[in-house]
Design an enzyme around this catalytic site. Structure first.
Site, PDB file in Angstrom:
ATOM      1  N   SER A 472       6.399  -5.303   9.304  1.00 45.11           N
ATOM      2  CA  SER A 472       5.173  -5.808   9.900  1.00 45.11           C
ATOM      3  C   SER A 472       4.231  -6.421   8.871  1.00 45.11           C
ATOM      4  CB  SER A 472       4.498  -4.682  10.679  1.00 45.11           C
ATOM      5  OG  SER A 472       3.617  -5.184  11.632  1.00 45.11           O
ATOM      6  N   ASP A 483       6.756 -17.888   0.564  1.00 40.31           N
ATOM      7  CA  ASP A 483       6.550 -19.264   1.025  1.00 40.31           C
ATOM      8  C   ASP A 483       5.684 -20.071   0.064  1.00 40.31           C
ATOM      9  OD1 ASP A 483       8.103 -18.841   3.259  1.00 40.31           O
ATOM     10  OD2 ASP A 483       6.418 -18.400   4.586  1.00 40.31           O
ATOM     11  N   LYS A 497      10.185  -6.739  11.892  1.00 41.96           N
ATOM     12  CA  LYS A 497       9.203  -6.606  12.970  1.00 41.96           C
ATOM     13  C   LYS A 497       8.217  -7.764  12.883  1.00 41.96           C
ATOM     14  CE  LYS A 497       5.550  -3.610  14.782  1.00 41.96           C
ATOM     15  NZ  LYS A 497       4.433  -4.553  14.558  1.00 41.96           N
TER      16      LYS A 497
END
Length: 725
Positions: A472, A483, A497
């Site tokens: 999460s 990224d 998740k």
């Protein structure tokens, strides 16, 4: 009335606790829901069936009703060791009427099913205790198959008898291998089985109601949960890392609540009277309040008496551990205060990676973050000292910066999530302003959540360590760092998740009411990385992978039968601080070379493979000679490793002298010794963390010594910081 959701969103931890609270003298279990529970059932139905609230609402049709029924039976008897096929067939009318039961709050059948469960537990326990009269025969080649998820319900009581016979035989064998004598084994197991029955008998109507409501919520979504008012209080305290009380960790043993640990800085620690192992036998309110005898109470009820508003007083009657169970009763009055649960807060340390191959030694800072915590109420009040993962990490980074460390490893292993706001703000400590995560609501609207704070707390080399238990909010942070090309992600593929939950207070609907209906942790959105990819199912894949310690088919989002599928949306523009692809082959070569001679890493890998091999069998031998040989192999291996540690000059394992299995359950062990063992386990050598720091040191050295490579990996125009010296 249209419900307005609270402003904060949460990428919450994976598992919510169940409230199991009742006194020993509690009345008989009710046969039907209370008026408040009827109202709660209707409110929960309204939430989960309406797309204005739920990200993926599910109609309460025939298919859903069957699913809820299946999950309720699994909640009560997940190991299929109590109910028979005949019992389940008797429940069929309830299965057909679940939809109307939930809509109208007509929950009598749920209590009736639980009553049968309670009866079956009593029958099974009676049979297990009867088996203790005679020691089992351990010379046969029987085996106990403990994985019963996919087996059918037992065809008869005789089939359950056989299952329990093998289970009791395994319990006895574990204690025998640990050196216990037959009479001690009988006494231990008889008490264990009696305690099992007692724990079920002590459950109250609110517990049964929560079991059933969570069977409904989990049928809609694996991360949607119902909390009773007491469970909600415990959940919110865990998220805020604080509570108002005396500052002691408690544990029930037999019929008494015992102090397991004194929390530093709390009233009990400041006073100094109470010690680990002391037994609390009575609690009163105020300095002159009547003390209630709490022997035999469930621990949650005792805790509820001890906790209270800041600056109020609580009177404790206790027996010091040193005086034994029948010792003199002592009385102590403490003033409750707000206690910070520092054990789950971010912690920092420094590791030195020694010089090698002509490259200098590097000092790497390590931050262990167990959860993305935040005191939501404190933040709403704009309190100056509210608990925040980002604030705590920022302080640690400032110290690392002052000490001129060469890099930082952020350890997110087994961090199951927490506050979405904290994940965003924590990312902002390492990047300039920019997007962090995309959130798509049920209607399809996508919102980009960004870090809007100028500047960074750490602009130097960074690595993020994750494993299958990282979920999460951990995945939001690790995905954003990856990224942006801001740091290396190391370890195992994360949990997967990719959904966002919100806490919905059911008492907001009937305006002005006190806390009666509880809360729902509701899935309201799905998050996506700024690259457009979802972490749902697939998780975050590390740049450099360690061997998987857990099989993805056994643990992770993909194991839920009703989890959302993976998908992607459009990417959003963001800065590219670096591209580590050209660097990774060199790092992998160094990593492989290093672990080829790293005994601790090899031992860890061996243990993981052995564990996975044993777990894949899903059974255990009941032959004493076979089990004893395996135990001796493990004991010998542990001792040999400790000898090698001494010879190689490695840190010793503080648990090397522990037996591989004492045959006891947690509440059967000496609480003080067990707590000390738990603390010692935190100091065991951690080859994965050390190797992660070594990989980061490799990256620093490679980029410092190879300017063309550095130019490829860290384009200077991006403001990549101090990655290269």
């Amino acid at each position: 009335m249209k419900f307005k959701a609270p402003a904060f969103l949460m990428a919450l931890a994976l598992v919510a606790p169940l409230a199991l609270a009742a006194k020993a003298d509690s009345p008989a279990l009710p046969a039907a829901a209370t008026a408040d529970q009827v109202t709660t059932s209707k409110l929960v139905y309204g939430l989960l069936s309406d797309s204005r609230y739920a990200y993926r609402p599910r109609a309460l049709d025939e298919a859903t009703s069957k699913d809820v029924f299946k999950r309720y039976l699994e909640t009560l008897d997940g190991g299929k060791q109590y109910f028979t096929q005949a019992d389940v067939a008797r429940f069929a009318p309830f299965e057909a009427n679940i939809s109307s039961a939930i809509r109208g709050g007509e929950l009598e059948p749920a209590f009736q099913v639980f009553a049968v469960y309670k009866q079956r537990v009593g029958e099974r326990v009676a049979y297990a205790r009867k088996l203790l009269k005679q020691e089992p025969d351990f010379t046969t080649d029987e085996r106990f198959e403990y994985d019963r998820k996919k087996v059918p319900w037992a065809a008869s009581s005789a089939e359950l008898d056989e299952l329990w016979r093998k289970s009791v035989k395994n319990d006895w064998l574990r204690l025998k291998l640990a050196g216990k004598k037959p009479d001690d084994i009988r006494k231990t197991l008889d008490k264990r089985y009696a305690t099992l029955e007692k724990s079920v008998n002590e459950l109250k109507g609110e517990d049964v109601f929560q079991f059933f409501m969570n069977s409904y919520t989990s049928a809609v979504d694996p991360h949607t949960d119902y909390f009773t008012p007491r469970t909600a209080e415990n959940f919110n305290q865990a998220m805020s890392l604080s509570l108002e009380g005396i500052g002691a960790q408690l544990q029930r043993q037999d019929d008494v609540v015992v102090i397991r640990e004194i929390i530093a800085g709390g009233p009990a620690a400041v006073d100094g009277t109470l010690k680990p192992g002391d037994r609390i036998v009575g609690v009163g309110q105020g300095k002159s309040g009547l003390v209630e005898d709490v022997i035999g109470w469930r621990i949650d009820d005792v805790v509820a008496k001890i906790r209270g508003a800041k600056d109020t007083q609580v009177k404790l009657e206790f027996i010091p551990a040193a005086e034994g169970a029948d010792g003199k009763h002592h009385t102590l009055v403490l003033t409750r205060q707000k206690v910070r649960l520092a054990e789950q807060a971010a912690k920092g340390e420094t590791m030195t990676i020694p010089a090698a191959n002509g490259e200098p030694a590097r000092k790497i800072g390590v931050i262990k973050l167990p959860t993305f915590y935040q005191d939501f109420e404190g933040r709403r009040r704009n309190a100056a000292d509210y608990a925040s993962a980002t604030r705590d990490v920022a302080k640690l980074l400032a110290g690392f910066k002052n000490d001129k460390l060469d890099g930082v490893v952020l350890d997110l292993r087994n961090n199951g999530g927490g506050s979405l706001d904290e994940a965003i703000e924590l990312t902002g400590l390492f990047i300039e302003q920019g997007p962090v995560v995309q959130v798509r609501e049920s209607g399809g609207r996508v919102t980009v959540n960004s870090d809007r704070n100028q500047g960074v707390a750490w602009d130097g080399p960074l690595a993020v360590l994750i494993n299958r238990g990282s979920a999460s909010a951990s995945e939001i942070f690790a995905g954003a760092i990856q990224d942006y090309g801001r740091g290396l992600v190391i370890g195992e593929t994360s949990f997967g998740k990719g959904t966002v939950q919100n806490i919905v207070d059911l008492d907001r609907w009937p305006s002005g009411e006190t806390q009666r209906f509880g809360q729902v942790k509701l899935t309201i959105a799905q998050f996506f990385r700024i690259s457009g990819s979802s972490t749902q199912h697939k998780g975050v894949v590390p740049d450099l992978a360690f061997p998987a310690s857990v099989d993805a088919t056994e643990f992770g989002e993909s194991t839920y039968d009703n989890a959302l599928p993976w998908t992607r949306i459009a990417a959003v523009p963001h800065t590219q601080y670096g591209n580590f692809a050209p660097l990774l082959p060199k790092l992998e070569t160094r990593h492989d070379t290093r672990i080829a001679t790293d005994k601790e890493f090899q031992w860890w890998n061996e243990d993981v493979q052995q564990f996975r091999t044993e777990a894949a069998k899903k059974y255990i031998s009941l032959n004493e000679a076979t089990r004893r040989a395996e135990r001796e192999r493990q004991d010998t291996q542990r001792k040999e490793r400790q000898v090698q540690r001494k010879e190689l000059g490695l840190a010793l394992d503080p648990l090397a002298d522990d037996s591989s299995d004492d045959g006891l359950t947690g509440n059967e062990r000496d609480i003080v010794k067990d707590a000390a063992r738990e603390k010692a386990a935190e100091k065991r050598p951690d080859p994965l963390l050390r190797e992660s720091a070594s990989i980061l040191a490799d990256a620093v050295n490679l980029l410092a010594n190879d300017r063309p490579l550095s130019a490829q990996v860290l384009p200077q125009s991006t403001g990549a910081g101090r990655w290269a010296d």
